[in-house]
Design a protein around this motif. Structure first.
Motif, PDB file in Angstrom:
ATOM      1  N   VAL A  48      33.317  15.755  37.222  1.00 47.83           N
ATOM      2  CA  VAL A  48      33.112  16.238  35.881  1.00 47.83           C
ATOM      3  C   VAL A  48      33.036  17.843  35.697  1.00 47.83           C
ATOM      4  N   CYS A  49      34.108  18.411  35.292  1.00 44.27           N
ATOM      5  CA  CYS A  49      33.962  19.743  35.012  1.00 44.27           C
ATOM      6  C   CYS A  49      33.912  20.090  33.531  1.00 44.27           C
ATOM      7  N   CYS A  50      32.692  20.754  33.391  1.00 42.03           N
ATOM      8  CA  CYS A  50      32.243  21.032  31.979  1.00 42.03           C
ATOM      9  C   CYS A  50      31.797  22.249  31.572  1.00 42.03           C
ATOM     10  N   GLY A  51      31.501  22.746  30.395  1.00 40.38           N
ATOM     11  CA  GLY A  51      31.075  24.172  30.099  1.00 40.38           C
ATOM     12  C   GLY A  51      31.685  24.605  28.778  1.00 40.38           C
ATOM     13  N   ALA A  52      31.635  25.893  28.487  1.00 45.66           N
ATOM     14  CA  ALA A  52      32.035  26.396  27.259  1.00 45.66           C
ATOM     15  C   ALA A  52      33.572  26.460  27.211  1.00 45.66           C
ATOM     16  N   GLY A  53      34.240  26.814  26.012  1.00 44.72           N
ATOM     17  CA  GLY A  53      35.517  26.847  26.087  1.00 44.72           C
ATOM     18  C   GLY A  53      36.039  28.140  26.664  1.00 44.72           C
ATOM     19  N   GLY A  54      37.232  28.217  27.184  1.00 50.03           N
ATOM     20  CA  GLY A  54      37.871  29.614  27.713  1.00 50.03           C
ATOM     21  C   GLY A  54      37.257  29.952  28.848  1.00 50.03           C
ATOM     22  N   VAL A  55      36.692  28.996  29.954  1.00 50.39           N
ATOM     23  CA  VAL A  55      35.997  29.603  30.874  1.00 50.39           C
ATOM     24  C   VAL A  55      36.735  29.188  32.305  1.00 50.39           C
ATOM     25  N   GLY A  56      37.936  28.521  32.146  1.00 54.18           N
ATOM     26  CA  GLY A  56      38.608  28.137  33.360  1.00 54.18           C
ATOM     27  C   GLY A  56      38.294  26.681  33.520  1.00 54.18           C
ATOM     28  N   LYS A  57      37.821  25.721  32.740  1.00 54.02           N
ATOM     29  CA  LYS A  57      37.574  24.324  33.229  1.00 54.02           C
ATOM     30  C   LYS A  57      38.785  23.793  33.669  1.00 54.02           C
ATOM     31  N   THR A  58      39.975  23.740  32.958  1.00 53.74           N
ATOM     32  CA  THR A  58      41.054  22.974  33.297  1.00 53.74           C
ATOM     33  C   THR A  58      41.794  23.663  34.414  1.00 53.74           C
ATOM     34  N   THR A  59      41.902  24.844  34.615  1.00 55.70           N
ATOM     35  CA  THR A  59      42.367  25.048  36.003  1.00 55.70           C
ATOM     36  C   THR A  59      41.426  24.863  37.180  1.00 55.70           C
ATOM     37  N   THR A  60      40.140  24.922  36.916  1.00 53.65           N
ATOM     38  CA  THR A  60      39.165  24.552  38.068  1.00 53.65           C
ATOM     39  C   THR A  60      39.542  22.990  38.329  1.00 53.65           C
ATOM     40  N   ALA A  61      39.567  22.121  37.225  1.00 54.35           N
ATOM     41  CA  ALA A  61      40.047  20.706  37.663  1.00 54.35           C
ATOM     42  C   ALA A  61      41.096  20.442  38.286  1.00 54.35           C
ATOM     43  N   ALA A  62      42.222  21.150  37.911  1.00 51.50           N
ATOM     44  CA  ALA A  62      43.475  21.033  38.488  1.00 51.50           C
ATOM     45  C   ALA A  62      43.356  21.441  39.694  1.00 51.50           C
ATOM     46  N   ALA A  63      42.789  22.410  40.273  1.00 49.89           N
ATOM     47  CA  ALA A  63      42.760  23.102  41.657  1.00 49.89           C
ATOM     48  C   ALA A  63      42.245  22.260  42.403  1.00 49.89           C
ATOM     49  N   LEU A  64      40.875  21.640  41.914  1.00 44.95           N
ATOM     50  CA  LEU A  64      40.355  20.656  42.691  1.00 44.95           C
ATOM     51  C   LEU A  64      40.874  19.532  43.094  1.00 44.95           C
ATOM     52  N   GLY A  65      41.769  18.909  42.137  1.00 50.60           N
ATOM     53  CA  GLY A  65      42.534  17.846  42.220  1.00 50.60           C
ATOM     54  C   GLY A  65      43.733  17.993  43.129  1.00 50.60           C
ATOM     55  N   VAL A  66      44.209  19.211  43.323  1.00 54.45           N
ATOM     56  CA  VAL A  66      45.242  19.713  44.261  1.00 54.45           C
ATOM     57  C   VAL A  66      44.666  19.690  45.711  1.00 54.45           C
ATOM     58  N   ARG A  67      43.454  20.319  45.943  1.00 54.57           N
ATOM     59  CA  ARG A  67      42.927  20.474  47.128  1.00 54.57           C
ATOM     60  C   ARG A  67      42.443  19.158  47.667  1.00 54.57           C
ATOM     61  N   ALA A  68      41.951  18.341  46.868  1.00 56.22           N
ATOM     62  CA  ALA A  68      41.478  17.039  47.419  1.00 56.22           C
ATOM     63  C   ALA A  68      42.677  16.082  47.802  1.00 56.22           C
ATOM     64  N   ALA A  69      43.647  16.223  46.949  1.00 58.27           N
ATOM     65  CA  ALA A  69      44.910  15.166  47.387  1.00 58.27           C
ATOM     66  C   ALA A  69      45.410  15.480  48.742  1.00 58.27           C
TER      67      ALA A  69
END
Length: 437
Positions: free
Chosen positions: A19-40
């Motif tokens: 679960v990637c969490c935190g305030a808005g505008g800190v890059g949560k979505t990009t972090t989640a996507a990058a982790l997804g790509v790397r894990a896959a």
């Protein structure tokens, strides 16, 4: 501070939810996507559940549009069957799916057509956060993916992500709803008589505040949803326990800014209070410098000397700055870069003697070099000021939470717009800490 190592986390088959969490505008979505790509690409079957991503991020995964159904991402170089799917939460559609799954067709149709339900499912406070948890529960129950990466909803406060499911569950299973259910359970005129006699003052107030038709819509909705209310609370509790389970890992995402790290500190404390497993902090957009040995003060002083044309020729033949510290390798590098950026005069076949203005050209070139070098020095001084501010901010967080492991992600010069960019983010994420300059 301890270094957060993310490759062991995503390689561990026991890790089922990140679960990637935190305030808005800190890059949560990009972090989640990058982790997804790397894990896959390291062999996991991954689904990334994102909340209203920017179009560029959907396009970076090669998908024209994301919706409430997981879609396979092409171009993933997965090993051992690794795959990546991505989806964007549609909170109304998720709410509709819950109704359709837990109510008979006729009752489900009545609920879906109810005006109060349509308002509730489209924009009631906390609905998005609750539906994100509902969708997480659905994905986990399907057991089709061995890793689910969740990008939490953008909220005024990151704490809303944990609070909203309970708030909505309490609302749907609370005293106010039970009050509105009372006349429907009594039935017909007797029910209305019961409501009018027993609670005339309250309904009068509600009618003025909400409007008579709205109150009627709410009562109709409550009557239709009667058998489902307990399910909302049950599923909310089950998902909450899933978040506390050992197979879940929370990543708090922040930038090295005061407000973002303050929000991150609150979230770290809240996760600890709720006994939820925190993996660590991802610190995005951290700035660095290849000439960190040259301080901002020295860079500014050197720039002022250049502007005042106080350059002198040292005895050993090396250029120096009068009134400044001895020339450092970093300063020489900056000066060399400045000189190399000035284009040389075009070659000519005529003798230099025929051009009496050669000395003037040389003088003008020297002046340009000095001005350019001074500008580079000022840019470096500003960069060092930013680095010092970010370091102070990190130090305050570390002093409060020395036990939290941190992965620092170097700032990129532009936006992520393709899988290569997500891979680059993944490389930075799993490096743990930026190399010392």
């Amino acid at each position: 501070m301890p270094v957060l190592e993310l490759d062991p986390l995503i390689d561990d088959r026991g890790t089922r939810i990140i679960v990637c969490c935190g305030a808005g505008g800190v890059g949560k979505t990009t972090t989640a996507a990058a982790l997804g790509v790397r894990a896959a690409e390291r062999g996991r079957r991954v689904v990334v559940l994102t909340i209203d991503p920017a179009r560029r991020l959907a396009q970076s995964m090669g998908i024209d549009s994301l919706d409430n159904t997981p879609r396979k991402v092409d171009g993933i170089k997965g090993s051992d069957g690794g795959e990546l799917h991505a989806m964007m939460l549609d909170m109304k559609r998720t709410f509709d799916e819950i109704v359709e799954a837990h109510a008979e067709p006729e009752r489900a149709r009545a609920i879906l057509e109810n005006p109060f339900y349509q308002s509730l499912s489209a924009g009631f406070a906390g609905t998005q956060e609750y539906m994100a948890m509902e969708k997480l529960g659905q994905l986990r129950a399907r057991d089709e993916w061995d890793l689910i990466v969740v990008d939490t909803p953008p909220s005024r406060s990151a704490l809303d992500f944990l609070d909203a499911p309970k708030r909505l569950g309490s609302f749907l299973d609370g005293k106010f709803i039970k009050l509105l259910m009372a006349p429907a359970k009594v039935g017909g005129r007797a029910g209305m008589k019961f409501l009018n006699v027993g609670m005339s003052m309250m309904t009068g107030t509600l009618g003025k505040l909400l409007g008579g038709q709205f109150l009627k819509d709410v009562q109709t909705f409550v009557a239709a949803m009667d058998t489902m209310f307990g399910g909302f609370r049950t599923r909310a509790d089950a998902t909450y326990k899933l978040l506390q389970a050992p197979g879940t890992a929370f990543l708090v995402v922040a930038t090295p800014e005061r407000d973002a790290l303050r929000e991150a500190a609150y979230f770290v404390e809240r996760l600890a209070a709720e006994k939820m497993p925190l993996a660590g902090l991802v610190l995005n957009r951290v700035h660095g410098s290849g000439a960190a040995g040259l301080s901002a003060e020295r860079a500014r002083a050197a720039a002022e000397n250049l502007d005042e044309e106080r350059m002198t020729d040292r005895g050993d033949g090396k250029a120096g700055l009068s009134g400044s510290p001895a020339t450092s390798p970093e300063l020489s590098d900056l000066a060399t870069a400045a000189v190399s950026s000035v284009p040389e005069a075009a070659p000519t076949a005529e003798p230099a003697a025929q051009h009496p203005d050669v000395d003037d050209v040389s003088t003008a070139t020297d002046t340009d070099v000095r001005h350019l070098t001074a500008g580079l020095l000022r840019l470096h001084a500003e960069r060092m000021r930013v680095l010092a501010r970010e370091q102070r901010t990190r130090d305050r967080f570390t002093a409060l939470h020395p036990e939290v492991a941190v992965a620092e992600v170097a700032a990129l010069p532009g936006d992520v717009h393709d899988l290569a960019g997500l891979r680059a983010i993944g490389d930075r994420l799993t490096a743990g800490r930026m190399p010392s300059a």
